[in-house]
Design a protein around this motif. Structure first.
Motif, mmCIF file in Angstrom:
data_model
loop_
_atom_site.group_PDB
_atom_site.id
_atom_site.type_symbol
_atom_site.label_atom_id
_atom_site.label_comp_id
_atom_site.label_asym_id
_atom_site.label_seq_id
_atom_site.Cartn_x
_atom_site.Cartn_y
_atom_site.Cartn_z
ATOM 1 N N ASN A 47 0.850 -1.204 -0.113
ATOM 2 C CA ASN A 47 0.072 0.133 0.154
ATOM 3 C C ASN A 47 0.817 1.417 -0.112
ATOM 4 O OD1 ASN A 47 -2.327 1.315 0.132
ATOM 5 N ND2 ASN A 47 -2.348 1.688 2.310
ATOM 6 N N THR A 48 0.330 2.237 -0.814
ATOM 7 C CA THR A 48 1.173 3.729 -0.814
ATOM 8 C C THR A 48 0.281 4.680 -0.173
ATOM 9 O OG1 THR A 48 2.674 2.993 -2.580
ATOM 10 C CG2 THR A 48 2.375 5.381 -1.994
ATOM 11 N N VAL A 49 0.722 5.473 0.798
ATOM 12 C CA VAL A 49 0.121 6.740 1.087
ATOM 13 C C VAL A 49 0.962 7.797 0.924
ATOM 14 C CG1 VAL A 49 -1.463 5.471 2.616
ATOM 15 C CG2 VAL A 49 0.456 6.490 3.576
ATOM 16 N N THR A 50 0.227 8.873 0.398
ATOM 17 C CA THR A 50 0.913 10.262 0.263
ATOM 18 C C THR A 50 0.314 11.331 1.040
ATOM 19 O OG1 THR A 50 -0.378 10.695 -1.710
ATOM 20 C CG2 THR A 50 1.721 9.497 -2.135
ATOM 21 N N GLY A 51 1.169 12.350 1.459
ATOM 22 C CA GLY A 51 0.828 13.682 2.209
ATOM 23 C C GLY A 51 0.526 14.442 1.308
ATOM 24 N N SER A 52 0.179 15.807 1.838
ATOM 25 C CA SER A 52 0.170 16.943 1.083
ATOM 26 C C SER A 52 1.243 17.646 0.615
ATOM 27 C CB SER A 52 -0.520 17.859 1.955
ATOM 28 O OG SER A 52 -1.798 17.460 2.485
ATOM 29 N N SER A 53 1.223 18.252 -0.649
ATOM 30 C CA SER A 53 2.504 18.898 -0.947
ATOM 31 C C SER A 53 2.682 20.201 -0.155
ATOM 32 C CB SER A 53 2.270 19.480 -2.556
ATOM 33 O OG SER A 53 1.998 18.266 -3.362
ATOM 34 N N VAL A 54 3.926 20.588 0.128
ATOM 35 C CA VAL A 54 4.513 21.407 1.004
ATOM 36 C C VAL A 54 5.315 22.486 0.393
ATOM 37 C CG1 VAL A 54 5.369 22.160 3.154
ATOM 38 C CG2 VAL A 54 3.860 20.081 3.204
ATOM 39 N N ALA A 55 5.208 23.671 0.169
ATOM 40 C CA ALA A 55 6.279 24.552 -0.334
ATOM 41 C C ALA A 55 7.303 24.810 0.690
ATOM 42 C CB ALA A 55 5.571 25.871 -0.829
ATOM 43 N N VAL A 56 8.454 24.528 0.770
ATOM 44 C CA VAL A 56 9.537 24.619 1.503
ATOM 45 C C VAL A 56 10.460 25.842 0.964
ATOM 46 C CG1 VAL A 56 11.571 23.333 2.507
ATOM 47 C CG2 VAL A 56 9.657 22.038 1.829
ATOM 48 N N SER A 57 10.715 26.490 2.197
ATOM 49 C CA SER A 57 11.673 27.703 1.744
ATOM 50 C C SER A 57 12.889 27.348 1.711
ATOM 51 C CB SER A 57 11.479 28.912 2.675
ATOM 52 O OG SER A 57 10.262 29.392 2.665
ATOM 53 N N ALA A 58 14.058 28.085 1.013
ATOM 54 C CA ALA A 58 15.354 27.573 1.241
ATOM 55 C C ALA A 58 15.906 27.647 2.542
ATOM 56 C CB ALA A 58 16.148 28.507 0.210
ATOM 57 N N SER A 59 16.749 26.728 3.111
ATOM 58 C CA SER A 59 17.509 26.474 3.981
ATOM 59 C C SER A 59 16.677 26.752 5.515
ATOM 60 C CB SER A 59 18.552 27.607 4.179
ATOM 61 O OG SER A 59 19.679 27.493 2.960
ATOM 62 N N THR A 60 15.558 26.092 5.185
ATOM 63 C CA THR A 60 14.380 26.058 6.320
ATOM 64 C C THR A 60 13.982 24.774 6.747
ATOM 65 O OG1 THR A 60 13.919 28.548 5.697
ATOM 66 C CG2 THR A 60 12.138 27.317 7.257
ATOM 67 N N TRP A 61 14.057 24.522 7.865
ATOM 68 C CA TRP A 61 13.458 23.154 8.358
ATOM 69 C C TRP A 61 12.007 23.081 8.387
ATOM 70 C CZ3 TRP A 61 16.175 18.728 8.382
ATOM 71 C CH2 TRP A 61 17.276 18.933 8.878
ATOM 72 N N THR A 62 11.311 22.171 7.757
ATOM 73 C CA THR A 62 9.893 22.236 7.384
ATOM 74 C C THR A 62 9.653 20.869 7.474
ATOM 75 O OG1 THR A 62 10.030 24.025 5.856
ATOM 76 C CG2 THR A 62 8.000 22.753 5.494
ATOM 77 N N GLN A 63 8.236 20.430 7.967
ATOM 78 C CA GLN A 63 7.638 19.210 8.573
ATOM 79 C C GLN A 63 6.959 18.834 7.052
ATOM 80 O OE1 GLN A 63 4.372 18.814 11.133
ATOM 81 N NE2 GLN A 63 5.117 17.522 12.341
ATOM 82 N N LEU A 64 7.074 17.590 6.934
ATOM 83 C CA LEU A 64 6.145 16.736 6.148
ATOM 84 C C LEU A 64 5.322 15.684 6.723
ATOM 85 C CD1 LEU A 64 8.535 16.446 3.137
ATOM 86 C CD2 LEU A 64 6.889 18.332 3.480
ATOM 87 N N THR A 65 4.250 15.632 6.529
ATOM 88 C CA THR A 65 3.452 14.575 7.263
ATOM 89 C C THR A 65 2.434 13.661 6.453
ATOM 90 O OG1 THR A 65 1.508 15.902 7.985
ATOM 91 C CG2 THR A 65 3.412 15.971 9.232
ATOM 92 N N VAL A 66 2.210 12.525 6.869
ATOM 93 C CA VAL A 66 1.096 11.764 6.254
ATOM 94 C C VAL A 66 0.620 10.748 7.066
ATOM 95 C CG1 VAL A 66 2.895 9.812 5.453
ATOM 96 C CG2 VAL A 66 0.870 10.242 4.319
ATOM 97 N N VAL A 67 -0.686 10.124 7.461
ATOM 98 C CA VAL A 67 -1.224 9.508 8.046
ATOM 99 C C VAL A 67 -1.917 8.359 7.055
ATOM 100 C CG1 VAL A 67 -2.947 8.989 9.884
ATOM 101 C CG2 VAL A 67 -1.863 11.006 9.875
ATOM 102 N N GLY A 68 -1.673 7.240 7.330
ATOM 103 C CA GLY A 68 -2.131 5.989 6.366
ATOM 104 C C GLY A 68 -2.337 4.598 7.232
ATOM 105 N N THR A 69 -3.099 3.709 6.607
ATOM 106 C CA THR A 69 -2.925 2.280 7.121
ATOM 107 C C THR A 69 -1.867 1.557 6.141
ATOM 108 O OG1 THR A 69 -5.190 2.624 7.784
ATOM 109 C CG2 THR A 69 -4.294 0.207 7.597
ATOM 110 N N SER A 70 -1.177 0.820 7.047
ATOM 111 C CA SER A 70 -0.182 -0.123 6.425
ATOM 112 C C SER A 70 -0.719 -1.369 5.179
ATOM 113 C CB SER A 70 0.674 -0.920 7.618
ATOM 114 O OG SER A 70 -0.435 -1.764 8.307
ATOM 115 N N GLY A 71 -1.558 -2.117 5.692
ATOM 116 C CA GLY A 71 -2.126 -2.869 4.687
ATOM 117 C C GLY A 71 -1.871 -4.392 5.252
ATOM 118 N N ALA A 72 -2.172 -5.429 4.559
ATOM 119 C CA ALA A 72 -1.932 -6.979 4.761
ATOM 120 C C ALA A 72 -0.514 -7.313 4.781
ATOM 121 C CB ALA A 72 -3.020 -7.730 4.088
ATOM 122 N N ALA A 73 -0.036 -8.179 5.763
ATOM 123 C CA ALA A 73 1.271 -8.626 5.852
ATOM 124 C C ALA A 73 2.357 -7.845 5.737
ATOM 125 C CB ALA A 73 1.153 -9.740 4.654
ATOM 126 N N VAL A 74 2.186 -6.480 6.038
ATOM 127 C CA VAL A 74 2.955 -5.471 6.045
ATOM 128 C C VAL A 74 3.995 -5.855 7.264
ATOM 129 C CG1 VAL A 74 3.721 -2.826 6.395
ATOM 130 C CG2 VAL A 74 1.923 -3.683 4.775
#
Length: 474
Positions: A106-133
């Motif tokens: 299974n593949t899950v993707t988070g929202s696209s985030v505009a990241v400024s240069a040289s700035t620590w920025t958080q990327l997130t995603v929430v999702g369910t793994s799937g069978a036999a993961v």
């Protein structure tokens, strides 16, 4: 229980010593590699992995990945990564959940985030793994809205948080310093194992007692296993005072204190101030209680066992009863200095704060020799006497009246005729409570009997000690 534990399933979350589990994702047409950097990363944690491109990408793609094993099937995960790059870029966090053969389930993707240069920025995603993961690859990648990576561009990525929950929380790992009720730990080797954040949220519970007089047991629990220094406060009639014996008190985990000075028939609230320790700064909810009683009470605040009931009229067993002229007036003094100003007939007054009541008539009658003796001992030994009246006796009476009297008049009425009636008269001032801790904690016959098999054994254990020392530590 108000102790909860969060678990970060990432085993090299902040890449503090190595770039293990991190890899370069070169992207379409690009060439890139990952290397560990010893500089300050996210939250100034030393060490972070950096992906650097030596050949530019030909399509918007590429980034940095992190692989984590030990995950479970059919489980919801909330994940995050913090990124920093050499130029403004649009990035997205993608998670590929895989089985033991590394096939993507299974593949899950988070929202696209505009990241400024040289700035620590958080990327997130929430999702369910799937069978036999069993594992997953977390990739922070360039997406539509961004641009191709050029040669010499770089992308940092670390501070991986993987939690088996549906909500993305604040990042942590086992290297964090305990504070504000949070205790952090690695479950194994530092920077090579999962980590926990145990959150301690102390709370207060109250229960009423009746021996030797109405009292409140203040229990405070769910502090961390370290030492915290606290103050326990009582508020009644708008005045907040420390509970006797609970100033600068050390608590490990949980403890309790008995408050023998709780007001009767009115709301009493308790709160805790944490002065030092892991739980300093944690907000502890205030607790309230109302004590019921059929009588008021007199006691030495430093020796709660001296408590004597006081009634509005005659006590059922000859205990002190208020006379008709008791509590008949309250005088409120203030320090006033008048200064005569030349040229005017109106002096200037310098007025201090109005004080608590003075010259309060405290007149009672005892009708039994035993009660007379108990009251006499109390009034002679206590420099400040605590009077806890019932709420309806006089609206001017505070719930806690700490009283002093320069003179106390004892008047036997009919003792010479074989009676037991004694009248007591005093003009009392209301003062601040004494600051000392309890000198003689209350002890019952049962607790002493449990310690000593015979009276002789008790005497032998206390040879040469004064009465005060014995009642302090029976």
């Amino acid at each position: 229980m108000s102790v909860t534990t969060r678990t970060n399933l990432a085993t090299n979350p902040s890449a503090a010593t190595t770039a293990t589990n991190y890899a370069a994702v070169a992207g379409t047409g690009g060439t890139a590699s990952v290397a560990w950097n010893s500089g300050a990363g996210y939250l100034s944690i030393p060490g972070f992995p950096r992906v650097t491109w030596t050949v530019a990408t030909t399509a918007i793609s590429g980034g940095i990945s992190y692989t984590q094993t030990g995950l479970s099937a059919a489980t919801q995960y909330a994940t995050q990564i913090w990124v920093r790059c050499s130029k403004a870029q649009t990035l997205q966090l993608k998670v590929d959940f895989r089985n033991s053969s590394n096939a993507i389930v299974n593949t899950v993707t988070g929202s696209s985030v505009a990241v400024s240069a040289s700035t620590w920025t958080q990327l997130t995603v929430v999702g369910t793994s799937g069978a036999a993961v069993t594992n997953a690859v977390f990739t922070a990648q360039a997406v539509t809205g961004g641009s191709n990576w050029a040669a010499s561009d770089w992308l940092d990525g670390e501070a991986i948080l993987i939690e088996a929950t549906g909500t993305v929380g604040t990042y942590f790992d086992g290297s964090f310093t305990a504070a504000a009720g949070n205790v952090y730990a690695w479950t194994g080797t530092a920077n090579a194992s999962t980590s926990t954040d145990t959150v301690y949220q102390p709370f207060i519970s109250l229960s009423s007692g009746s021996t030797p007089s109405p009292n409140v047991s203040v229990t405070y629990q769910d502090f961390d296993p370290g030492t915290n220094q606290i103050n326990v406060w009582r508020t009644v009639d708008g005045k907040r005072r420390p509970v006797r014996g609970a100033r600068h008190r050390n608590v490990v985990g949980s403890d309790f204190v008995v408050d023998y000075e709780a007001a009767l028939g009115r709301t009493v609230s308790y709160d805790i101030e944490v002065l030092s320790g892991v739980c300093a700064g944690v907000v502890i909810t205030t607790a309230t209680i109302t004590l019921s009683s059929t009588s008021g009470w007199l006691s030495d605040p430093l020796q709660p066992g001296t408590a004597i009931p006081v009634y509005a009229d005659v006590g059922p067993n000859g205990e002190p009863g208020l006379d008709w002229d008791a509590l008949a007036q309250f005088e409120y003094k203030s320090a006033v200095t008048e200064m005569i100003v030349a040229g005017t007939d109106e002096p200037v007054a310098l007025v201090g704060k109005r004080q608590s009541a003075d010259n309060v008539a405290f007149h009672v009658t005892t009708l039994a020799t035993a009660q007379t003796n108990a009251l006499r001992v109390l009034l002679k030994q206590a420099s400040v006497v605590l009077f806890r009246p019932l709420a309806g006796w006089a609206s001017a009476l505070p719930g806690l009246c700490y009283m002093t009297a320069a003179s106390i008049l004892e008047q036997p009425v009919n003792e010479k005729l074989g009676g037991q009636e004694v009248e007591w008269q005093a003009k009392s001032d209301f003062v601040a409570p004494p600051a000392m801790p309890v000198l003689a904690p209350t002890t019952t016959y049962g607790t002493v009997a449990a310690e000593y098999a015979t009276y002789a054994a008790f005497n032998a254990a206390h040879t040469g000690q004064t009465y005060l020392l014995i009642i302090q530590n029976p």
